[in-house]
Design an enzyme around this catalytic site. Structure first.
Site, short mmCIF file in Angstrom:
data_model
loop_
_atom_site.label_atom_id
_atom_site.label_comp_id
_atom_site.label_asym_id
_atom_site.label_seq_id
_atom_site.Cartn_x
_atom_site.Cartn_y
_atom_site.Cartn_z
N LYS A 141 -14.69 47.87 29.95
CA LYS A 141 -14.50 47.54 28.72
C LYS A 141 -15.00 48.86 28.34
CE LYS A 141 -15.77 44.36 25.30
NZ LYS A 141 -17.29 45.68 24.47
N ASN A 142 -16.02 49.10 28.62
CA ASN A 142 -16.34 50.66 27.49
C ASN A 142 -16.03 51.65 27.57
OD1 ASN A 142 -18.55 48.42 25.73
ND2 ASN A 142 -20.25 48.53 26.85
N CYS A 172 -18.86 41.67 17.45
CA CYS A 172 -20.55 40.33 17.77
C CYS A 172 -21.07 41.17 16.36
CB CYS A 172 -20.39 40.89 18.99
SG CYS A 172 -20.64 39.96 20.85
N ARG A 184 -24.43 47.78 12.23
CA ARG A 184 -24.30 48.74 13.52
C ARG A 184 -23.06 50.32 12.57
NH1 ARG A 184 -21.52 46.11 18.54
NH2 ARG A 184 -20.76 44.21 16.55
N ASP A 232 -27.24 46.17 26.54
CA ASP A 232 -25.87 45.22 27.10
C ASP A 232 -26.27 44.59 28.15
OD1 ASP A 232 -24.53 45.31 25.10
OD2 ASP A 232 -22.99 47.09 26.42
N ARG A 267 -14.82 38.52 25.26
CA ARG A 267 -14.07 39.39 24.84
C ARG A 267 -14.53 40.38 25.82
NH1 ARG A 267 -17.91 40.63 21.16
NH2 ARG A 267 -16.47 43.70 21.24
#
Length: 422
Positions: free
Chosen positions: A22-23, A116, A121, A304, A396
């Site tokens: 995903k990242n 999220c 951030r 994470d 997600r």
């Protein structure tokens, strides 16, 4: 809203292949805007964040098609540089689009990104880096407008090794005049993946994975066929799924070195883990307390994986401590785990976990992506039935999570809001 219903207490076993990260895919999708040629990406995970990013790309003028596990993008001539606010609000990673659109079109308009709620951030590191490359930035009414007739290479020092800022600046620098140096750059494997993707298209980037990245500006990028690296966070989550259920799993398509910080701590907790090329073997057993788990930027323990690790340590013999050094507000799973019988106290950035013999099923809410995954893990081991609401957060980052777990022997199902029994 859909829910997960879990009947816990079953030992997981079996073999599963890990799909693309995903990242990695989110910044790579953004980077595809830097070419007008065909882009083919293999092993793309079918998750909601990818779907949102693809909607954004379509709004910008990109033609998109799927052929089994192959995603095909045809950026062609983009016809707008403005990203719809409704889509920006759905996903924080949409901020990655600033760099590529500035490089390709010389301008971009975005609203502040969503995602999220795991604490502040700010995007100031992104904007500061872009400004040093000659970008004029105007912030008003919740929007950011940025424009640069010519991007200039620059020496940029990040105050914090932000993954997003590192990747955004990398992509903006592709078409900048001269060279750009990013100091104190993030070192995550997904940044190396982005560098490899862009270089395969004709970019000139070196140093990803170190704290200094150098980008030499080029005039154009070509077409590309690229395969993503596997998702280390999904792999780590499944390692804990094996451990927390006292099961035994084989995870294929894994890069073990990307998980070293996680597997080292889990082995400290008594989990048996051994590797064989691109495969991890995991066997759970009695869980021992860990004196200290500290989240840090890569190659440290990933933030994470903090919530999932906490779920495991609720069942450890003794007291464990987790210190969250990356994000404020990332202990959102604590209150939900307490509903299941966990004993956890939070003091600032530290969580002290007193292990219990058994978690009990409860009705809980997934407050964010990784906290939601942690609650699924807790439910797999809990006595009785666990119902997890707000599972759109989990979707997600985990592709058909319940189906994967079902294949491995879990009793978990997805039910709709209309099902009055839940």
């Amino acid at each position: 809203m859909e829910k997960f219903v879990i009947s816990g207490g079953l030992n997981l076993s079996g073999k599963i292949r890990i799909k693309g990260a995903k990242n990695s895919i989110l910044p790579i999708l953004a980077g595809s805007l830097l070419t007008s040629e065909r882009v083919e990406i293999k092993d793309v995970p079918d998750i909601s964040d990818v779907k949102v990013m693809l909607k954004i790309l379509e709004c910008l003028g990109v033609r998109i098609s799927w052929k089994e596990d192959l995603l095909i993008l045809e950026p062609g001539s983009l016809y707008t540089s403005e990203i719809p606010e409704t889509l920006m609000c759905e996903m924080r990673s949409s901020i990655f689009l600033m760099g590529p659109l500035l490089g390709r079109l010389g301008k971009v308009k975005v609203s502040y990104p969503g995602g999220c709620d795991i604490g502040p951030r700010p995007i100031d590191l992104h904007l500061k880096g872009l400004a040093s490359m000659g970008v004029k930035i105007l912030e008003e009414n919740g929007c950011v407008q940025a424009e640069a007739k010519t991007l200039r290479g620059s020496d940029i020092h990040l105050d914090f090794p932000s993954v997003g800022a590192t990747e955004n600046i990398m992509m903006a620098a592709i078409y900048a005049e001269g060279s750009t140096l990013i100091h104190n750059a993030a070192k995550e494997p997904e940044i190396i993946d982005l560098q490899n993707f862009l270089n395969k298209m004709g970019a000139k980037i070196k140093g990803a994975g170190t704290d200094t990245i150098k980008i030499e500006g080029v005039k154009s990028l070509n077409d590309v066929n690229y395969t993503l690296i596997p998702d280390r966070i999904v792999a780590g989550t499944l390692v804990i799924a094996a451990a927390i259920t006292r099961g035994e799993l084989i995870l294929e398509n894994v890069i073990p070195e990307h998980l070293e910080a996680v597997t080292a701590k889990l082995q400290e907790a008594g989990v048996e883990i051994w590797e064989e090329q691109d495969t991890l073997h995991v066997r759970g057993g009695n869980i021992k307390a860990i004196q200290s788990v500290r989240t840090l930027p890569y190659p440290g323990f990933p933030t994470d994986m903090q919530a999932q690790t906490m779920s495991l340590l609720t069942l450890a013999k003794g007291n464990s401590t987790i210190i969250e050094n990356v994000f404020d507000g990332r202990f959102s799973q604590v209150g939900e785990l307490k509903k299941m019988g966990a004993r956890i106290s939070v003091q600032g950035r530290s969580a002290i976990i007193q292990g219990v013999d058994q978690l009990k099923g409860a009705v809980v809410n997934a407050p964010d992506l990784r906290a939601g995954a942690a609650l699924v893990l807790a439910g797999l081991s809990a006595q009785g039935q666990t119902i997890i609401k707000e599972i759109h957060h989990i979707d997600r980052g985990y592709e058909k999570f319940e189906e994967i777990l079902q294949q491995l022997g879990a009793n978990i199902k997805r039910v709709g809001a209309q099902d009055e029994n839940f």
